[in-house]
Design a protein around this motif. Structure first.
Motif, short mmCIF file in Angstrom:
data_model
loop_
_atom_site.label_atom_id
_atom_site.label_comp_id
_atom_site.label_asym_id
_atom_site.label_seq_id
_atom_site.Cartn_x
_atom_site.Cartn_y
_atom_site.Cartn_z
N ALA A 34 13.02 -13.64 -27.51
CA ALA A 34 12.95 -13.95 -26.08
C ALA A 34 14.14 -13.33 -25.33
CB ALA A 34 12.92 -15.47 -25.87
N ALA A 35 15.32 -13.39 -25.93
CA ALA A 35 16.50 -12.81 -25.30
C ALA A 35 16.34 -11.30 -25.15
CB ALA A 35 17.75 -13.14 -26.12
N LEU A 36 15.84 -10.64 -26.19
CA LEU A 36 15.61 -9.20 -26.10
C LEU A 36 14.60 -8.87 -25.00
CD1 LEU A 36 15.50 -8.21 -29.87
CD2 LEU A 36 17.19 -7.50 -28.18
N TRP A 37 13.55 -9.66 -24.94
CA TRP A 37 12.51 -9.46 -23.93
C TRP A 37 13.10 -9.57 -22.51
CZ3 TRP A 37 7.58 -7.88 -24.48
CH2 TRP A 37 6.70 -8.07 -23.41
N ARG A 41 14.06 -6.61 -19.37
CA ARG A 41 13.62 -6.81 -17.99
C ARG A 41 14.77 -7.03 -17.01
NH1 ARG A 41 10.02 -6.72 -21.19
NH2 ARG A 41 7.82 -6.49 -20.76
N GLY A 42 15.98 -6.74 -17.45
CA GLY A 42 17.11 -6.75 -16.54
C GLY A 42 17.94 -8.01 -16.50
N TYR A 43 17.66 -8.97 -17.35
CA TYR A 43 18.45 -10.20 -17.40
C TYR A 43 19.68 -9.99 -18.28
CZ TYR A 43 14.64 -12.86 -15.32
OH TYR A 43 13.68 -13.35 -14.46
N ARG A 44 20.74 -10.67 -17.93
CA ARG A 44 21.93 -10.71 -18.78
C ARG A 44 21.96 -12.08 -19.43
NH1 ARG A 44 27.13 -10.18 -15.65
NH2 ARG A 44 27.34 -12.39 -15.97
N ILE A 45 22.02 -12.11 -20.75
CA ILE A 45 22.04 -13.38 -21.47
C ILE A 45 23.47 -13.91 -21.46
CG2 ILE A 45 21.56 -14.55 -23.66
CD1 ILE A 45 19.08 -13.38 -22.18
N ARG A 62 20.87 -14.52 -16.52
CA ARG A 62 21.09 -14.24 -15.11
C ARG A 62 20.55 -12.85 -14.77
NH1 ARG A 62 26.76 -14.09 -11.67
NH2 ARG A 62 25.75 -13.48 -9.73
N ARG A 63 19.90 -12.79 -13.61
CA ARG A 63 19.49 -11.51 -13.04
C ARG A 63 19.69 -11.61 -11.54
NH1 ARG A 63 13.58 -8.89 -13.74
NH2 ARG A 63 13.06 -10.52 -12.26
N GLY A 64 20.60 -10.78 -11.05
CA GLY A 64 20.91 -10.84 -9.62
C GLY A 64 21.46 -12.21 -9.26
N GLY A 65 20.89 -12.82 -8.25
CA GLY A 65 21.34 -14.12 -7.79
C GLY A 65 20.61 -15.29 -8.42
#
Length: 138
Positions: A34-37, A41-45, A62-65
């Motif tokens: 799930a973290a890789l997925w 898609r632009g999220y930072r774990i 987190r992704r953006g705000g």
């Protein structure tokens, strides 16, 4: 005379222990996938299996705000995974999200409760804001 209950036989104890170990291993593998997925898609774990107020958050991303409190569920089918989070678990996640909001560095972020559903042979399914009625708390 009252009958005493025999302790669980060693073989049943070993079976339960092995089943629990397999479940933990499956859960950790599902969280990693799930973290890789999410990262693709632009999220930072920000955290794996973070404990706050007695509740474990599988992933904090987190992704953006947006700060996503992500619950990961791996089941035999995507439908089973999507239905696996009970209202009690949703309430726990909401409390954990509220606690995270109070941490330094998270001010001003939009917080939401997400679900990552995984099933064998299927692409993971990310459901942003999976429980809109659970957040924000009233």
């Amino acid at each position: 005379m009252r009958a005493t209950r025999d302790p669980m036989p060693a073989s049943r104890t070993a079976l339960r222990r092995n089943r629990g170990l397999k479940a933990r291993q499956t859960g950790r593998a599902a969280e990693a996938l799930a973290a890789l997925w999410l990262m693709v898609r632009g999220y930072r774990i920000l955290a794996f299996r973070s404990r706050t107020h007695g509740v474990e958050i599988d992933l904090l991303a987190r992704r953006g705000g947006v700060l996503a409190v992500v619950e990961v569920k791996a089941r035999g089918s995507l439908a089973e995974a999507m239905e696996a989070v009970t209202p009690v678990q949703q309430a726990r996640l909401r409390r954990a999200a509220e606690a995270v909001c109070g941490r330094p560095g998270f001010e001003g972020l939009s917080v939401r409760l997400d679900l990552m559903a995984l099933a064998p042979g299927r692409w993971p399914r990310h459901v942003p804001n999976a429980w809109p009625d659970s957040w924000p708390a009233s």
